[in-house]
Design a protein around this motif. Sequence first.
Motif, PDB file in Angstrom:
ATOM      1  N   TYR A 142     -43.778   3.205  18.353  1.00  0.00           N
ATOM      2  CA  TYR A 142     -42.545   3.108  17.583  1.00  0.00           C
ATOM      3  C   TYR A 142     -41.617   4.275  17.911  1.00  0.00           C
ATOM      4  N   TYR A 143     -42.169   5.469  18.071  1.00  0.00           N
ATOM      5  CA  TYR A 143     -41.343   6.614  18.452  1.00  0.00           C
ATOM      6  C   TYR A 143     -40.679   6.362  19.803  1.00  0.00           C
ATOM      7  N   ALA A 144     -41.442   5.809  20.746  1.00  0.00           N
ATOM      8  CA  ALA A 144     -40.890   5.519  22.068  1.00  0.00           C
ATOM      9  C   ALA A 144     -39.748   4.509  21.977  1.00  0.00           C
ATOM     10  N   LEU A 145     -39.888   3.516  21.098  1.00  0.00           N
ATOM     11  CA  LEU A 145     -38.827   2.538  20.913  1.00  0.00           C
ATOM     12  C   LEU A 145     -37.573   3.202  20.365  1.00  0.00           C
ATOM     13  N   ALA A 146     -37.731   4.060  19.359  1.00  0.00           N
ATOM     14  CA  ALA A 146     -36.583   4.751  18.773  1.00  0.00           C
ATOM     15  C   ALA A 146     -35.893   5.645  19.802  1.00  0.00           C
ATOM     16  N   LEU A 147     -36.688   6.344  20.603  1.00  0.00           N
ATOM     17  CA  LEU A 147     -36.121   7.227  21.612  1.00  0.00           C
ATOM     18  C   LEU A 147     -35.388   6.422  22.685  1.00  0.00           C
ATOM     19  N   ASP A 148     -35.943   5.275  23.030  1.00  0.00           N
ATOM     20  CA  ASP A 148     -35.285   4.431  24.030  1.00  0.00           C
ATOM     21  C   ASP A 148     -33.935   3.945  23.509  1.00  0.00           C
ATOM     22  N   MET A 149     -33.872   3.606  22.228  1.00  0.00           N
ATOM     23  CA  MET A 149     -32.604   3.217  21.627  1.00  0.00           C
ATOM     24  C   MET A 149     -31.582   4.346  21.749  1.00  0.00           C
ATOM     25  N   TYR A 150     -32.031   5.564  21.450  1.00  0.00           N
ATOM     26  CA  TYR A 150     -31.124   6.709  21.531  1.00  0.00           C
ATOM     27  C   TYR A 150     -30.617   6.913  22.956  1.00  0.00           C
ATOM     28  N   GLN A 151     -31.534   6.855  23.908  1.00  0.00           N
ATOM     29  CA  GLN A 151     -31.160   7.097  25.296  1.00  0.00           C
ATOM     30  C   GLN A 151     -30.227   6.023  25.838  1.00  0.00           C
ATOM     31  N   ARG A 152     -30.262   4.840  25.239  1.00  0.00           N
ATOM     32  CA  ARG A 152     -29.374   3.765  25.656  1.00  0.00           C
ATOM     33  C   ARG A 152     -28.035   3.800  24.931  1.00  0.00           C
ATOM     34  N   GLY A 153     -27.862   4.772  24.034  1.00  0.00           N
ATOM     35  CA  GLY A 153     -26.589   4.917  23.347  1.00  0.00           C
ATOM     36  C   GLY A 153     -26.482   4.173  22.032  1.00  0.00           C
ATOM     37  N   ASN A 154     -27.593   3.583  21.563  1.00  0.00           N
ATOM     38  CA  ASN A 154     -27.575   2.906  20.259  1.00  0.00           C
ATOM     39  C   ASN A 154     -27.830   3.938  19.164  1.00  0.00           C
ATOM     40  N   ILE A 155     -26.833   4.790  18.916  1.00  0.00           N
ATOM     41  CA  ILE A 155     -27.034   5.988  18.111  1.00  0.00           C
ATOM     42  C   ILE A 155     -27.437   5.671  16.672  1.00  0.00           C
ATOM     43  N   GLU A 156     -26.692   4.819  15.992  1.00  0.00           N
ATOM     44  CA  GLU A 156     -26.978   4.558  14.587  1.00  0.00           C
ATOM     45  C   GLU A 156     -28.312   3.832  14.415  1.00  0.00           C
ATOM     46  N   THR A 157     -28.591   2.867  15.277  1.00  0.00           N
ATOM     47  CA  THR A 157     -29.869   2.159  15.197  1.00  0.00           C
ATOM     48  C   THR A 157     -31.020   3.118  15.475  1.00  0.00           C
ATOM     49  N   ALA A 158     -30.848   4.002  16.445  1.00  0.00           N
ATOM     50  CA  ALA A 158     -31.887   4.988  16.747  1.00  0.00           C
ATOM     51  C   ALA A 158     -32.112   5.913  15.563  1.00  0.00           C
ATOM     52  N   ALA A 182     -38.870  13.581  16.100  1.00  0.00           N
ATOM     53  CA  ALA A 182     -38.069  12.552  15.428  1.00  0.00           C
ATOM     54  C   ALA A 182     -36.988  13.193  14.565  1.00  0.00           C
ATOM     55  N   GLN A 183     -37.347  14.244  13.821  1.00  0.00           N
ATOM     56  CA  GLN A 183     -36.353  14.927  12.993  1.00  0.00           C
ATOM     57  C   GLN A 183     -35.271  15.572  13.859  1.00  0.00           C
ATOM     58  N   TYR A 184     -35.662  16.131  14.982  1.00  0.00           N
ATOM     59  CA  TYR A 184     -34.695  16.729  15.903  1.00  0.00           C
ATOM     60  C   TYR A 184     -33.706  15.681  16.402  1.00  0.00           C
ATOM     61  N   TRP A 185     -34.218  14.496  16.750  1.00  0.00           N
ATOM     62  CA  TRP A 185     -33.330  13.462  17.274  1.00  0.00           C
ATOM     63  C   TRP A 185     -32.432  12.873  16.201  1.00  0.00           C
ATOM     64  N   VAL A 186     -32.895  12.863  14.957  1.00  0.00           N
ATOM     65  CA  VAL A 186     -31.988  12.479  13.865  1.00  0.00           C
ATOM     66  C   VAL A 186     -30.775  13.403  13.868  1.00  0.00           C
ATOM     67  N   ALA A 187     -31.039  14.711  13.992  1.00  0.00           N
ATOM     68  CA  ALA A 187     -29.937  15.684  14.029  1.00  0.00           C
ATOM     69  C   ALA A 187     -29.041  15.451  15.233  1.00  0.00           C
ATOM     70  N   ARG A 188     -29.649  15.170  16.377  1.00  0.00           N
ATOM     71  CA  ARG A 188     -28.848  14.976  17.585  1.00  0.00           C
ATOM     72  C   ARG A 188     -27.937  13.762  17.462  1.00  0.00           C
ATOM     73  N   THR A 189     -28.393  12.716  16.760  1.00  0.00           N
ATOM     74  CA  THR A 189     -27.521  11.547  16.596  1.00  0.00           C
ATOM     75  C   THR A 189     -26.258  11.917  15.837  1.00  0.00           C
ATOM     76  N   TYR A 190     -26.384  12.800  14.860  1.00  0.00           N
ATOM     77  CA  TYR A 190     -25.193  13.239  14.124  1.00  0.00           C
ATOM     78  C   TYR A 190     -24.305  14.122  15.001  1.00  0.00           C
ATOM     79  N   GLU A 191     -24.926  14.979  15.797  1.00  0.00           N
ATOM     80  CA  GLU A 191     -24.135  15.823  16.691  1.00  0.00           C
ATOM     81  C   GLU A 191     -23.389  14.959  17.708  1.00  0.00           C
ATOM     82  N   ASP A 192     -24.062  13.964  18.245  1.00  0.00           N
ATOM     83  CA  ASP A 192     -23.417  13.073  19.209  1.00  0.00           C
ATOM     84  C   ASP A 192     -22.290  12.270  18.565  1.00  0.00           C
TER      85      ASP A 192
END
Length: 266
Positions: free
Chosen positions: A147-163, A183-193
């Motif tokens: 599940y973490y890999a799926l979430a990260l893949d979403m982020y890397q593909r630019g699906n920021i809110e879904t990720a 996961a918590q770090y990437w939550v923060a990165r989605t807001y920064e992005d």
Amino acid sequence: MRNAAVAVLLGVAAAACASRGDVETMGDALRDDIAALAESQRQLAEAVQADLESIESSSERRETTGRGELDRLIQRIEGLFEQLIEMSAQNNQLLNDIYENQRRLGAPSPMSFPGPAGAGPPAAGPVGAESNPDASAASGSNEASQYYALALDMYQRGNIETARDAFRDFLAVYGGHEFAPDAQYWVARTYEDAEDPGSALEEYRRVTELYPDSSRAPAALFRRGMIEAGRGNTAVARRLFAQIETGYPNSPEAPEARRERERLGG
């Protein structure tokens, strides 16, 4: 191909319940679709590379091949790139379908996520887990990693809110998992992005508060320092960079933090 997979998802949703067999079948269909798209993208990329090499060869022989051949190859490459863009969009949509339908079903996701957002870890493992707790733990860890890999893949593909939603769901179920700091770090990165520095700062702060011993802690401090520096809060930024140097001197961020602090006059 994609429409067939989505039809499977919607059909299960309409039934208002999903057996484990239904979910596994649905997951197999989606995984097959994604794999097929990836293979098509690979083949197109190889075709683009071959045409680029042909263009280079044509350029070397341009006195005999002529401009017409070069123009034809350029047009073909443009067409291939358009196909790649379309396939990437379909792949992104498939990932969104996986996640959104998992939330709608309130059942195990096609990618092995064990429950809906906000749910706790399963109270009991599969049949036989009571006699083999190690196997149950390994299964849960594997589900979390998928599940973490799926979430990260979403982020890397630019699906920021879904990720972001996917990472939050991961944390709600697997807050103690080894990937939780990430996961918590990437939550923060989605807001920064998304250019929401206030929310990003708050989420980065949670990384250092909840996971101070993780490798993401100095990374989160560094991002906070960079955001504060960008907002003109020089003193705050210097303090954050200094905190990395003293608290995490052996981290990869420490040398860069020192350079940034010195650049800010600290």
